[in-house]
Design a protein around this motif. Structure first.
Motif, mmCIF file in Angstrom:
data_model
loop_
_atom_site.group_PDB
_atom_site.id
_atom_site.type_symbol
_atom_site.label_atom_id
_atom_site.label_comp_id
_atom_site.label_asym_id
_atom_site.label_seq_id
_atom_site.Cartn_x
_atom_site.Cartn_y
_atom_site.Cartn_z
ATOM 1 N N CYS A 60 41.693 35.963 41.680
ATOM 2 C CA CYS A 60 41.301 35.557 40.332
ATOM 3 C C CYS A 60 42.523 35.353 39.438
ATOM 4 O O CYS A 60 42.610 34.368 38.685
ATOM 5 C CB CYS A 60 40.363 36.596 39.730
ATOM 6 S SG CYS A 60 38.730 36.669 40.504
ATOM 7 N N PRO A 135 30.702 37.620 42.040
ATOM 8 C CA PRO A 135 30.210 38.546 41.009
ATOM 9 C C PRO A 135 28.726 38.843 41.193
ATOM 10 O O PRO A 135 27.954 37.977 41.602
ATOM 11 C CB PRO A 135 30.465 37.778 39.708
ATOM 12 C CG PRO A 135 31.612 36.878 40.022
ATOM 13 C CD PRO A 135 31.400 36.461 41.446
ATOM 14 N N HIS A 188 34.225 29.052 37.781
ATOM 15 C CA HIS A 188 33.970 30.143 36.834
ATOM 16 C C HIS A 188 32.482 30.462 36.849
ATOM 17 O O HIS A 188 31.648 29.594 36.628
ATOM 18 C CB HIS A 188 34.409 29.714 35.435
ATOM 19 C CG HIS A 188 34.667 30.830 34.486
ATOM 20 N ND1 HIS A 188 33.707 31.740 34.127
ATOM 21 C CD2 HIS A 188 35.806 31.202 33.818
ATOM 22 C CE1 HIS A 188 34.217 32.612 33.261
ATOM 23 N NE2 HIS A 188 35.496 32.309 33.066
ATOM 24 N N ASP A 190 30.976 32.929 34.938
ATOM 25 C CA ASP A 190 30.513 33.619 33.726
ATOM 26 C C ASP A 190 30.831 32.766 32.513
ATOM 27 O O ASP A 190 31.392 33.220 31.524
ATOM 28 C CB ASP A 190 31.184 34.989 33.616
ATOM 29 C CG ASP A 190 30.388 35.972 32.761
ATOM 30 O OD1 ASP A 190 29.190 35.726 32.544
ATOM 31 O OD2 ASP A 190 30.970 36.975 32.319
ATOM 32 N N ASP A 208 37.771 35.699 30.733
ATOM 33 C CA ASP A 208 36.996 36.337 31.804
ATOM 34 C C ASP A 208 37.221 35.672 33.161
ATOM 35 O O ASP A 208 36.289 35.269 33.854
ATOM 36 C CB ASP A 208 35.499 36.334 31.460
ATOM 37 C CG ASP A 208 34.724 37.345 32.295
ATOM 38 O OD1 ASP A 208 35.359 38.271 32.827
ATOM 39 O OD2 ASP A 208 33.505 37.195 32.434
ATOM 40 N N SER A 211 35.799 36.652 36.814
ATOM 41 C CA SER A 211 34.438 36.272 37.177
ATOM 42 C C SER A 211 34.397 34.947 37.929
ATOM 43 O O SER A 211 33.411 34.206 37.845
ATOM 44 C CB SER A 211 33.563 36.179 35.920
ATOM 45 O OG SER A 211 33.402 37.448 35.322
#
Length: 306
Positions: A60, A135, A188, A190, A208, A211
């Motif tokens: 990430c 996630p 991505h 989220d 974020d 995620s």
């Protein structure tokens, strides 16, 4: 928050990884991760993020670095993830300012879709290893028994609190998504209003990045088109707004989705909402009779051929 309230490992970590200890705390946020906005002794403002190490952090942070290097509006990582006990910890630049872009109209959906298209275009050239497992709120591709991914803190609660239509919606969505034969890409997972900051209609920062997920492009786009206005409790935008998001994304990417991809996108638009409604129900926040998922599920499932 005072300096004395910081975790004991954090000043030592900052000194070792950033070359200076914190002398002030700008903010602290705690959710699935702990986020500390710090003023360092050398005058720099930085953000330090710590979360339980599930093996995803390196990928990430590498993807976030890749996008920042290409000029995408996201905070630039300052360190790679470093293990601290059970935690994966990294620092990134402090990128203050901007406001959420509220609303769930088709026009707002188009603005979010343009950002998501740029994000996905930027990630397409990276060679980052897949950050698996995905996630938990987007993990429809799990291999656990039953509809939902195995999450101990949820599984131990009384499942009878979850409305039957939520379970049925999730089951049908998952069956449709698993039946698809589409390649996975990085994206991505989220993409919600609470994770983006804007200056007017210009996006300033997307946050974020822990995620990210490894799923079919259409599933990632559909999920984003169903979640973009979220700032709190479970919700869905109007169907016409998700449709506008999907159309605008394809326009900006210069590629039309196949019929199967269209169906996958509509199916994925329901999964996160179903997960969120389940979470709320299990924690005593039963959805209203006219909540968005109940109202929209049938039409979204029809469009998904589910």
């Amino acid at each position: 928050m005072a300096l004395d309230d910081l975790p004991g490992w954090l000043p030592v970590w900052c000194a070792g990884q950033l070359g200076a200890e914190p002398v002030g705390v700008r903010f602290e946020l705690r959710s699935m991760s702990a986020v500390f906005g710090l003023r360092l002794a050398d005058g720099r403002d930085v953000v330090v993020k710590a979360r339980e190490d599930d093996g995803r952090a390196a990928s990430c942070v590498a993807a976030q670095t890749w996008l920042a290097d290409k000029g995408f509006p996201c905070p630039r990582p300052l360190t790679a993830p470093v293990g601290v006990g059970v935690l994966a910890v990294h620092a990134e630049e402090f990128r203050p300012g901007g406001e959420p872009l509220p609303g769930d109209s088709p026009d707002v959906a188009v603005a979010y879709a343009e950002v998501f298209a740029g994000l996905m275009s930027g990630l397409a050239g990276s060679a980052v290893p897949p950050p698996l497992p995905n996630p938990r709120w987007s993990r429809w591709d799990h291999r656990d028994s039953g509809v939902w991914p195995s999450i101990g803190s949820l599984d131990e609660l009384d499942q009878r609190a979850v409305p039957a239509y939520v379970v049925d919606t999730a089951r049908r969505v998952r069956e449709r998504l698993l039946a698809a034969d589409l390649p996975c890409v990085l994206g991505h997972a989220d993409f919600e209003a609470q994770n983006l900051c804007w200056h007017g209609t210009e996006v300033w920062a997307v946050h974020d990045w822990d995620s990210l997920a490894w799923q079919p492009e259409a599933a990632l786009v559909g999920a984003a088109g169903g979640a973009f206005p979220k700032t709190g409790p479970a919700t869905l935008p109007p169907i016409e707004s998700s449709a506008a998001f999907l159309a605008a994304y394809q326009d900006h990417r210069g590629r039309r989705f196949s019929e199967e991809e269209q169906e996958v996108a509509w199916a994925a638009s329901l999964w996160t909402a179903a997960h969120d409604v389940r979470w709320e129900a299990l924690h005593g926040k039963a959805p209203n009779a006219d909540d968005a998922l109940r109202t929209q599920a049938a039409e979204r499932l029809r469009r998904a051929n589910a």
